[in-house]
Design an enzyme around this catalytic site. Sequence first.
Site, PDB file in Angstrom:
ATOM      1  N   GLU A   1     -22.167  -2.690  -3.910  1.00 46.10           N
ATOM      2  CA  GLU A   1     -21.080  -1.887  -4.512  1.00 46.10           C
ATOM      3  C   GLU A   1     -21.613  -0.567  -5.057  1.00 46.10           C
ATOM      4  O   GLU A   1     -22.670  -0.530  -5.675  1.00 46.10           O
ATOM      5  CB  GLU A   1     -20.426  -2.691  -5.645  1.00 46.10           C
TER       6      GLU A   1
ATOM      7  N   ASP B   1     -14.805   1.456   4.039  1.00 47.76           N
ATOM      8  CA  ASP B   1     -13.432   0.958   4.169  1.00 47.76           C
ATOM      9  C   ASP B   1     -12.917   1.105   5.599  1.00 47.76           C
ATOM     10  O   ASP B   1     -12.372   0.173   6.180  1.00 47.76           O
ATOM     11  CB  ASP B   1     -12.494   1.712   3.215  1.00 47.76           C
TER      12      ASP B   1
ATOM     13  N   ARG C   1      -9.947  -4.868   3.502  1.00 45.51           N
ATOM     14  CA  ARG C   1     -11.292  -5.467   3.513  1.00 45.51           C
ATOM     15  C   ARG C   1     -11.681  -5.886   2.098  1.00 45.51           C
ATOM     16  O   ARG C   1     -11.143  -5.424   1.102  1.00 45.51           O
ATOM     17  CB  ARG C   1     -12.336  -4.509   4.071  1.00 45.51           C
TER      18      ARG C   1
ATOM     19  N   ASP D   1     -22.371   2.713  -1.014  1.00 39.25           N
ATOM     20  CA  ASP D   1     -21.995   3.241   0.314  1.00 39.25           C
ATOM     21  C   ASP D   1     -22.207   4.753   0.374  1.00 39.25           C
ATOM     22  O   ASP D   1     -22.584   5.282   1.411  1.00 39.25           O
ATOM     23  CB  ASP D   1     -20.564   2.846   0.719  1.00 39.25           C
TER      24      ASP D   1
ATOM     25  N   GLY E   1      -8.056  -2.329  -4.638  1.00 34.46           N
ATOM     26  CA  GLY E   1      -9.466  -2.284  -4.244  1.00 34.46           C
ATOM     27  C   GLY E   1      -9.737  -3.022  -2.939  1.00 34.46           C
ATOM     28  O   GLY E   1     -10.880  -3.266  -2.593  1.00 34.46           O
TER      29      GLY E   1
HETATM   30  P1  ADP Z   1      -6.626   0.754  -2.258  1.00 38.67           P
HETATM   31  O1  ADP Z   1      -7.088   1.424  -1.024  1.00 38.67           O
HETATM   32  O2  ADP Z   1      -7.720   0.093  -2.999  1.00 38.67           O
HETATM   33  O3  ADP Z   1      -5.479  -0.163  -2.053  1.00 38.67           O
HETATM   34  P2  ADP Z   1      -6.020   3.460  -2.964  1.00 38.67           P
HETATM   35  O4  ADP Z   1      -5.647   4.113  -4.243  1.00 38.67           O
HETATM   36  O5  ADP Z   1      -7.221   3.965  -2.250  1.00 38.67           O
HETATM   37  O6  ADP Z   1      -6.122   1.898  -3.242  1.00 38.67           O
HETATM   38  O7  ADP Z   1      -4.825   3.584  -1.939  1.00 38.67           O
HETATM   39  C1  ADP Z   1      -3.523   3.210  -2.320  1.00 38.67           C
HETATM   40  C2  ADP Z   1      -2.551   4.267  -1.840  1.00 38.67           C
HETATM   41  O8  ADP Z   1      -2.446   4.205  -0.401  1.00 38.67           O
HETATM   42  C3  ADP Z   1      -1.151   4.038  -2.334  1.00 38.67           C
HETATM   43  O9  ADP Z   1      -0.966   4.613  -3.611  1.00 38.67           O
HETATM   44  C4  ADP Z   1      -0.326   4.737  -1.266  1.00 38.67           C
HETATM   45  O10 ADP Z   1      -0.339   6.136  -1.463  1.00 38.67           O
HETATM   46  C5  ADP Z   1      -1.114   4.448   0.001  1.00 38.67           C
HETATM   47  N1  ADP Z   1      -0.606   3.220   0.625  1.00 38.67           N
HETATM   48  C6  ADP Z   1      -1.260   2.058   0.778  1.00 38.67           C
HETATM   49  N2  ADP Z   1      -0.478   1.122   1.398  1.00 38.67           N
HETATM   50  C7  ADP Z   1       0.700   1.716   1.631  1.00 38.67           C
HETATM   51  C8  ADP Z   1       1.930   1.299   2.224  1.00 38.67           C
HETATM   52  N3  ADP Z   1       2.105   0.079   2.676  1.00 38.67           N
HETATM   53  N4  ADP Z   1       2.933   2.200   2.288  1.00 38.67           N
HETATM   54  C9  ADP Z   1       2.764   3.460   1.838  1.00 38.67           C
HETATM   55  N5  ADP Z   1       1.642   3.908   1.265  1.00 38.67           N
HETATM   56  C10 ADP Z   1       0.619   3.069   1.155  1.00 38.67           C
HETATM   57 MG    MG Z   2      -8.495   3.029  -0.905  1.00 36.94          MG
END
Ligand code: ADP
Ligand code: MG
Length: 410
Positions: free
Chosen positions: A47, A194, A41, A50, A146
């Site tokens: 911002e 989210d 999303r 939430d 993000g």
């Molecule tokens: P955002 O949600 O903004 O992308 P976050 O730090 O909240 O960032 O989440 C990212 C984390 O989610 C990654 O470090 C991983 O642990 C997990 N993650 C996200 N997408 C994947 C994926 N395709 N495969 C495995 N883990 C994932």
């Molecule tokens: Mg996240």
Amino acid sequence: MTSSEINAYDGSLGDLVHRLTQSFIAEHGEPPTWIVAAPGRVNLIGEHVDYNDGFVMPMAIERYVAMAASERKRDDRGIASVRSVNLDVFAEIDLTKIPTPPETPSWMSYVEGVFAGFMQKLGPESTQKIPPLNILLESNVPVGGGLSSSAALEVATATLLEAVTGVELGKAEKALICQKAEHDFAKMPCGIMDQFSSVFGQANAFMLLDCRSQEIRQLPFSSDGISVLITNSNVKHELVGGEYAQRRKGCDSALTKIGASSWRDVTMGQVDAAEATLTATERQLARHVVSEIERTERAAEAIEANRWEALGDLMYQGHASLRDDFKVSCKELDLLVDIAKAIGREGGVYGSRMTGGGFGGCTVTLVDSDKVVEVSQQILKAYKEQSGVEAQLFASRPAIGAHVISRSPS
Ligand code: ADP
Ligand code: MG
């Protein structure tokens, strides 16, 4: 040509699912029984409110976590194997007991936390209700940018478990199980935006999500003349001082000093009246929260009236507040917003701001659809010249939320 063809994130959901199916066949020798997908999303405005009883205005984006699965044959261990193609990581979940939160979170925590919440929902003998599974997932949501790849991963997991067991969760219930997974297993105390966005997303609508009542008002966004451009700064500054926790604490202490129980009820007059009791930091945090909640309500009115310039102005104001008062921007995000602002109305830009938690990640920019390509090229070029970093960028329409893509007859 659309902006999504300019660089970076390739492909439609159809391409993603096709690739995933091929990988599944290559690994397991047969097509998957179930395929589901859940989107990331972007938040247009609202911002860091939430978790402060505010309004947020996300839309699901055309970037998904797709998950494929089939039952494991001749499995006597009661496990679900899970592999992420794009991160190239593998793990197993023991299905003979309800998973408990890990000491140290990892990528699997998001998946395991949802299994735990779902198994609790299934009640007694839940361990017999989920068959042993092979799960493969692939995502085109930028990770850690993000855009909520984490919520997409959680909501995809919940959607898969619904498909596998035939037990359908209520939509809000599903989002809340996913949020709890992020809290308890990934140890990230996020708000509800989210997961709600990934579950409730609709084509051609923004969502005005009331984080106090958890109600959603869909705001039709069918105007083809306007596009939403998402630009990844491709920087993520390391946070060492518990930046988010500090801000949450500061918001809570300011609220107590103001003498209110919910930020929704606080006016700028009350913030001013409490000035003497607030620290300088608390004053700034309070100013952001109160003004951002108001901006988000005004943004909803602007969208309903198709007043894009008014919406754009609110976005610029929101960015300034996050930069100067809430202090969660960084020089790269400021640069991207400044570049968009310099292109200006004549160049096709209505407004721009950082989106997500901050300290890196993405900006969201409102652009005339017939200028998307030009604006994109200008942003990429100027950002590279001035920061030395290559940005990535794509346009997205509001996308449909989590859904089952296919289920082979058994
Ligand atoms: P955002 O949600 O903004 O992308 P976050 O730090 O909240 O960032 O989440 C990212 C984390 O989610 C990654 O470090 C991983 O642990 C997990 N993650 C996200 N997408 C994947 C994926 N395709 N495969 C495995 N883990 C994932
Ligand atoms: Mg996240």
